[in-house]
Design a protein around this motif. Sequence first.
Motif, PDB file in Angstrom:
ATOM      1  N   VAL A  40       0.759  -0.973  -0.212  1.00 12.60           N
ATOM      2  CA  VAL A  40       0.420  -0.168  -0.178  1.00 12.60           C
ATOM      3  C   VAL A  40       1.414   0.788  -0.073  1.00 12.60           C
ATOM      4  O   VAL A  40       1.554   1.358   0.533  1.00 12.60           O
ATOM      5  CB  VAL A  40      -1.469  -0.310   1.352  1.00 12.60           C
ATOM      6  CG1 VAL A  40      -1.786  -1.213   1.284  1.00 12.60           C
ATOM      7  CG2 VAL A  40      -0.839   0.414   2.405  1.00 12.60           C
ATOM      8  N   TYR A  41       0.834   2.453  -0.858  1.00 15.17           N
ATOM      9  CA  TYR A  41       1.049   3.295  -1.021  1.00 15.17           C
ATOM     10  C   TYR A  41       1.318   4.333   0.186  1.00 15.17           C
ATOM     11  O   TYR A  41       0.084   3.909   0.942  1.00 15.17           O
ATOM     12  CB  TYR A  41       0.627   4.176  -2.352  1.00 15.17           C
ATOM     13  CG  TYR A  41       0.782   5.673  -2.615  1.00 15.17           C
ATOM     14  CD1 TYR A  41       2.107   5.379  -3.864  1.00 15.17           C
ATOM     15  CD2 TYR A  41       0.026   6.749  -2.423  1.00 15.17           C
ATOM     16  CE1 TYR A  41       2.594   6.726  -3.661  1.00 15.17           C
ATOM     17  CE2 TYR A  41       0.582   7.470  -3.086  1.00 15.17           C
ATOM     18  CZ  TYR A  41       1.480   7.912  -3.500  1.00 15.17           C
ATOM     19  OH  TYR A  41       2.608   9.335  -4.034  1.00 15.17           O
ATOM     20  N   ASN A  42       1.785   4.771   0.556  1.00 13.83           N
ATOM     21  CA  ASN A  42       2.272   4.972   1.856  1.00 13.83           C
ATOM     22  C   ASN A  42       2.016   6.949   1.231  1.00 13.83           C
ATOM     23  O   ASN A  42       3.657   7.705   0.788  1.00 13.83           O
ATOM     24  CB  ASN A  42       3.749   5.386   2.514  1.00 13.83           C
ATOM     25  CG  ASN A  42       3.592   5.898   3.849  1.00 13.83           C
ATOM     26  OD1 ASN A  42       3.098   7.404   3.462  1.00 13.83           O
ATOM     27  ND2 ASN A  42       4.644   5.357   4.899  1.00 13.83           N
ATOM     28  N   ARG A  43       1.205   7.621   1.607  1.00 13.38           N
ATOM     29  CA  ARG A  43       0.432   8.472   0.799  1.00 13.38           C
ATOM     30  C   ARG A  43       1.621   9.872   1.916  1.00 13.38           C
ATOM     31  O   ARG A  43       1.818  11.313   1.912  1.00 13.38           O
ATOM     32  CB  ARG A  43      -0.456   9.749   1.071  1.00 13.38           C
ATOM     33  CG  ARG A  43      -1.261  10.974  -0.040  1.00 13.38           C
ATOM     34  CD  ARG A  43      -2.114  10.071  -0.068  1.00 13.38           C
ATOM     35  NE  ARG A  43      -2.753   9.471  -1.191  1.00 13.38           N
ATOM     36  CZ  ARG A  43      -2.655   9.692  -2.911  1.00 13.38           C
ATOM     37  NH1 ARG A  43      -2.164  10.419  -3.061  1.00 13.38           N
ATOM     38  NH2 ARG A  43      -3.547   8.476  -2.993  1.00 13.38           N
ATOM     39  N   GLU A  44       1.668   9.533   3.032  1.00 12.05           N
ATOM     40  CA  GLU A  44       2.439  10.804   4.179  1.00 12.05           C
ATOM     41  C   GLU A  44       3.811  10.480   3.110  1.00 12.05           C
ATOM     42  O   GLU A  44       4.100  12.361   3.716  1.00 12.05           O
ATOM     43  CB  GLU A  44       2.756   9.976   5.245  1.00 12.05           C
ATOM     44  CG  GLU A  44       1.506   9.629   6.231  1.00 12.05           C
ATOM     45  CD  GLU A  44       1.457   8.380   7.238  1.00 12.05           C
ATOM     46  OE1 GLU A  44       2.194   8.170   7.514  1.00 12.05           O
ATOM     47  OE2 GLU A  44      -0.111   9.472   8.549  1.00 12.05           O
ATOM     48  N   ALA A  45       4.563  10.189   2.730  1.00 11.54           N
ATOM     49  CA  ALA A  45       5.687  10.586   2.351  1.00 11.54           C
ATOM     50  C   ALA A  45       6.414  11.055   1.654  1.00 11.54           C
ATOM     51  O   ALA A  45       6.255  11.372   1.517  1.00 11.54           O
ATOM     52  CB  ALA A  45       6.614   8.962   2.166  1.00 11.54           C
ATOM     53  N   ALA A  47       3.265  12.560   0.116  1.00 13.02           N
ATOM     54  CA  ALA A  47       3.266  14.496   0.689  1.00 13.02           C
ATOM     55  C   ALA A  47       3.985  15.017   1.705  1.00 13.02           C
ATOM     56  O   ALA A  47       4.741  16.282   1.160  1.00 13.02           O
ATOM     57  CB  ALA A  47       1.823  13.986   1.541  1.00 13.02           C
ATOM     58  N   MET A  48       5.196  14.236   2.355  1.00 17.76           N
ATOM     59  CA  MET A  48       6.069  15.085   3.009  1.00 17.76           C
ATOM     60  C   MET A  48       6.912  15.617   1.664  1.00 17.76           C
ATOM     61  O   MET A  48       7.736  16.578   1.549  1.00 17.76           O
ATOM     62  CB  MET A  48       6.831  14.502   3.727  1.00 17.76           C
ATOM     63  CG  MET A  48       7.692  14.756   4.504  1.00 17.76           C
ATOM     64  SD  MET A  48       8.185  13.682   5.820  1.00 17.76           S
ATOM     65  CE  MET A  48       9.048  12.631   5.096  1.00 17.76           C
ATOM     66  N   ASP A  54      -2.883  16.558  -0.569  1.00 17.03           N
ATOM     67  CA  ASP A  54      -4.904  16.248  -1.667  1.00 17.03           C
ATOM     68  C   ASP A  54      -5.953  16.230  -0.580  1.00 17.03           C
ATOM     69  O   ASP A  54      -7.015  15.648  -0.292  1.00 17.03           O
ATOM     70  CB  ASP A  54      -4.486  15.593  -2.343  1.00 17.03           C
ATOM     71  CG  ASP A  54      -4.613  13.596  -2.017  1.00 17.03           C
ATOM     72  OD1 ASP A  54      -4.185  13.376  -0.823  1.00 17.03           O
ATOM     73  OD2 ASP A  54      -4.718  12.666  -2.848  1.00 17.03           O
ATOM     74  N   LEU A  55      -4.918  16.528   1.009  1.00 15.21           N
ATOM     75  CA  LEU A  55      -6.066  16.497   1.684  1.00 15.21           C
ATOM     76  C   LEU A  55      -7.324  17.571   1.892  1.00 15.21           C
ATOM     77  O   LEU A  55      -6.734  18.700   2.387  1.00 15.21           O
ATOM     78  CB  LEU A  55      -5.848  16.399   3.283  1.00 15.21           C
ATOM     79  CG  LEU A  55      -6.062  15.301   4.021  1.00 15.21           C
ATOM     80  CD1 LEU A  55      -5.838  15.236   5.655  1.00 15.21           C
ATOM     81  CD2 LEU A  55      -7.124  14.820   3.943  1.00 15.21           C
ATOM     82  N   GLY A  83     -11.190  13.797  -7.121  1.00 13.28           N
ATOM     83  CA  GLY A  83      -9.977  12.857  -6.872  1.00 13.28           C
ATOM     84  C   GLY A  83      -9.052  13.120  -5.570  1.00 13.28           C
ATOM     85  O   GLY A  83      -7.816  13.086  -5.063  1.00 13.28           O
ATOM     86  N   PHE A  84      -9.398  14.723  -4.778  1.00 10.16           N
ATOM     87  CA  PHE A  84      -9.134  14.683  -3.363  1.00 10.16           C
ATOM     88  C   PHE A  84      -9.832  13.885  -1.967  1.00 10.16           C
ATOM     89  O   PHE A  84     -10.984  13.351  -2.314  1.00 10.16           O
ATOM     90  CB  PHE A  84      -9.272  16.438  -3.014  1.00 10.16           C
ATOM     91  CG  PHE A  84      -8.972  16.938  -3.656  1.00 10.16           C
ATOM     92  CD1 PHE A  84      -7.342  17.342  -4.487  1.00 10.16           C
ATOM     93  CD2 PHE A  84      -8.998  17.888  -5.246  1.00 10.16           C
ATOM     94  CE1 PHE A  84      -6.878  17.840  -5.748  1.00 10.16           C
ATOM     95  CE2 PHE A  84      -8.751  18.845  -5.632  1.00 10.16           C
ATOM     96  CZ  PHE A  84      -7.596  18.648  -5.642  1.00 10.16           C
ATOM     97  N   MET A  85      -8.781  13.824  -1.136  1.00 16.57           N
ATOM     98  CA  MET A  85      -9.462  12.927  -0.057  1.00 16.57           C
ATOM     99  C   MET A  85     -10.388  13.589   0.881  1.00 16.57           C
ATOM    100  O   MET A  85      -9.092  14.648   0.809  1.00 16.57           O
ATOM    101  CB  MET A  85      -8.118  12.325   0.650  1.00 16.57           C
ATOM    102  CG  MET A  85      -8.670  11.723   2.033  1.00 16.57           C
ATOM    103  SD  MET A  85      -9.729   9.894   1.817  1.00 16.57           S
ATOM    104  CE  MET A  85      -9.670   9.934   3.069  1.00 16.57           C
ATOM    105  N   THR A  86     -11.384  13.049   0.800  1.00 19.71           N
ATOM    106  CA  THR A  86     -11.543  14.177   2.765  1.00 19.71           C
ATOM    107  C   THR A  86     -12.026  13.777   4.016  1.00 19.71           C
ATOM    108  O   THR A  86     -11.862  12.808   4.230  1.00 19.71           O
ATOM    109  CB  THR A  86     -13.034  14.078   2.106  1.00 19.71           C
ATOM    110  OG1 THR A  86     -13.631  12.580   2.881  1.00 19.71           O
ATOM    111  CG2 THR A  86     -13.146  15.161   0.451  1.00 19.71           C
ATOM    112  N   TYR A 108      -1.933  17.807   9.890  1.00 19.75           N
ATOM    113  CA  TYR A 108      -1.690  16.782   8.309  1.00 19.75           C
ATOM    114  C   TYR A 108      -1.185  17.439   7.130  1.00 19.75           C
ATOM    115  O   TYR A 108      -1.449  16.526   6.616  1.00 19.75           O
ATOM    116  CB  TYR A 108      -3.216  16.019   8.743  1.00 19.75           C
ATOM    117  CG  TYR A 108      -2.861  15.219   9.514  1.00 19.75           C
ATOM    118  CD1 TYR A 108      -2.925  14.058   9.409  1.00 19.75           C
ATOM    119  CD2 TYR A 108      -3.181  15.277  10.419  1.00 19.75           C
ATOM    120  CE1 TYR A 108      -2.422  13.073  10.514  1.00 19.75           C
ATOM    121  CE2 TYR A 108      -3.261  14.626  12.539  1.00 19.75           C
ATOM    122  CZ  TYR A 108      -3.602  13.230  11.979  1.00 19.75           C
ATOM    123  OH  TYR A 108      -3.096  12.311  12.728  1.00 19.75           O
TER     124      TYR A 108
END
Lengths: 316, 316
Positions: A40-45, A47-48, A54-55, A83-86, A108
């Motif tokens: 699973v893709y690590n979106r935190e990394a 984004a950092m 995209d939150l 396509g954004f996360m909410t 975040y």
Amino acid sequence: MARIAGVSKSTVSLVLRHSEKVSKNTKEKVLSAIKQTGYVYNREAAAMRSKSSDLVAIVINDLTHPFFAKLAVSIEAHIRKLGFMTTLVSTNENALIQTQVVAKLQEYRVKAFVICPTVNTQASWLNQLRTPSTQVITVIRQVNNCDVSCVLPNNELGTFQATKALIARGHKHIAFIGGDATVSDYQQRLNGFNSAINTQSDLHSWVFNSVASRYGGRMAMSECLAQVPQVESIVCFNDMVAYGSVEHLLEQGLKPGENIGVIGFDDLDESKNMGVPLSTVQINTDEIAKTVCNIIQGITCEGLHQIPVALIERDS
Amino acid sequence: MARIAGVSKSTVSLVLRHSEKVSKNTKEKVLSAIKQTGYVYNREAAAMRSKSSDLVAIVINDLTHPFFAKLAVSIEAHIRKLGFMTTLVSTNENALIQTQVVAKLQEYRVKAFVICPTVNTQASWLNQLRTPSTQVITVIRQVNNCDVSCVLPNNELGTFQATKALIARGHKHIAFIGGDATVSDYQQRLNGFNSAINTQSDLHSWVFNSVASRYGGRMAMSECLAQVPQVESIVCFNDMVAYGSVEHLLEQGLKPGENIGVIGFDDLDESKNMGVPLSTVQINTDEIAKTVCNIIQGITCEGLHQIPVALIERDS
DNA sequence: CTGAAAGCGCTTACAG
DNA sequence: CTGAAAGCGCTTACAG
């Protein structure tokens, strides 16, 4: 991950991000490797590293109120379609909770805050929340002296048209029922009511406040009937108040639309399904959500946006 | 940041994490430096490094339904009190949206998923969602053949007691009104109803399904009255259905509690404020939320937890 | 088209 | 009690 597919990390990254600079062959190798392992893709990394996000946070004063729940769900769905996360948060009409929750959300790295502010929200707080990397958009409720964007229905026009419709029925004794005077939408709706009343000199009007709920409507209607027995029709702050008012009228043997005119505000789904279908001013939550999305995307400019409303005349 | 305070990054980190191994002096230096600059902590980076997360996702089938909104807000508040961050998501009773949204949420490394599953949720999907680092707790609705934790009210006992109370009034013709037969709570509530009916041999019962809303209740009640004019009382799938039923009864000139007994399920705030206060089975959403919190903290073991319900007899 | 290297902002052992 | 170094999982120029 890269090792399993037999390619470099960079290449995996390119595949994940749908770059077109990768050959079909390697693409497939990577994709199948991803399937095999439960990667699973690590979106935190991500984004950092890219310093982007995209939150979108949706901060709602009271999810327990049907209109705000409907609005929240609508905004959520539209933003997700982009396509954004909410992330949805309820502040329970408490400015302190609102401050705490938003502070945590900032950690975040949110792209945008869509906020229906609690009562007593400070303009300065909203202003400093807005940064080059974080948009702030308020909805429904307007905070004075605040330069963040705001999307709201045309409250004044809504109650103006509603009241005019009642006047057109020949009514001369009209009351404005329910609602809490401290929020901007109340003031705007009451203004619209008063403007319509002022178009003629032979009209009489009254105002009865209450909490903006079914129970509040019941109470305000009861008080109105006691103090103003000659009342011919009522404009309600919102549909919930109207529902309560209608309940009380029916209990008193009065029929909405026959003995007394009733117009609500919101057009919740329930309104059309009532025993006496409710006349009301429709707020198009999807249009509000779309405008919010357009601001987030930069298609629409920041600032104040009033969304048109529509008077729906039914049987009440 | 570290440069401004004149200390190392490690020290700043220790201060931020309330370590007691830092002298007061340096602590103050760091704290004041934080105030000066508008520093915001980057939780993504922290989570990445420590491979932990304090994010709890609350995934709700339908935030637009008053009971679920109440439940969601309650769970949200309790989890927040624990110091965790929450993110609420509405799946609009759509299993596909549920899958998509949860997949995206996984990329944010959530600590736990609290899910009220949509209809048609697959047990296998829930099972694979659960990993050593991610707890999964379902609420209200139970998914068959699924070994994730589940917290739900004692539905069977609730309708059993409700029906028994109606029988105690001397009623012999009782109907179960409203609800969608595909969800587990419906089946459990109907079982409780049937168990009570089976305690005596001189009882007659009927079942009328509908959507679990006010409008559904109105429709089901209308059908019931048409087909079973001798009905003496009704047990409703939930309060919303009961509200609709009561509306229809009143329109027909029948008074709840006098001409026909009505008992709901949920005990929404509105129930006690109705013209005829509604008898109902109370679900304590705070107790459900607390149990969820205890599971997350490891205080309560995983598994199935039934929360007690209480029959509240009012005037209907 | 693909790989090696640097770096995002933190935390975590490990020295001193 | 404090600092220097390594590394979490990605992306981003930059070579090749």
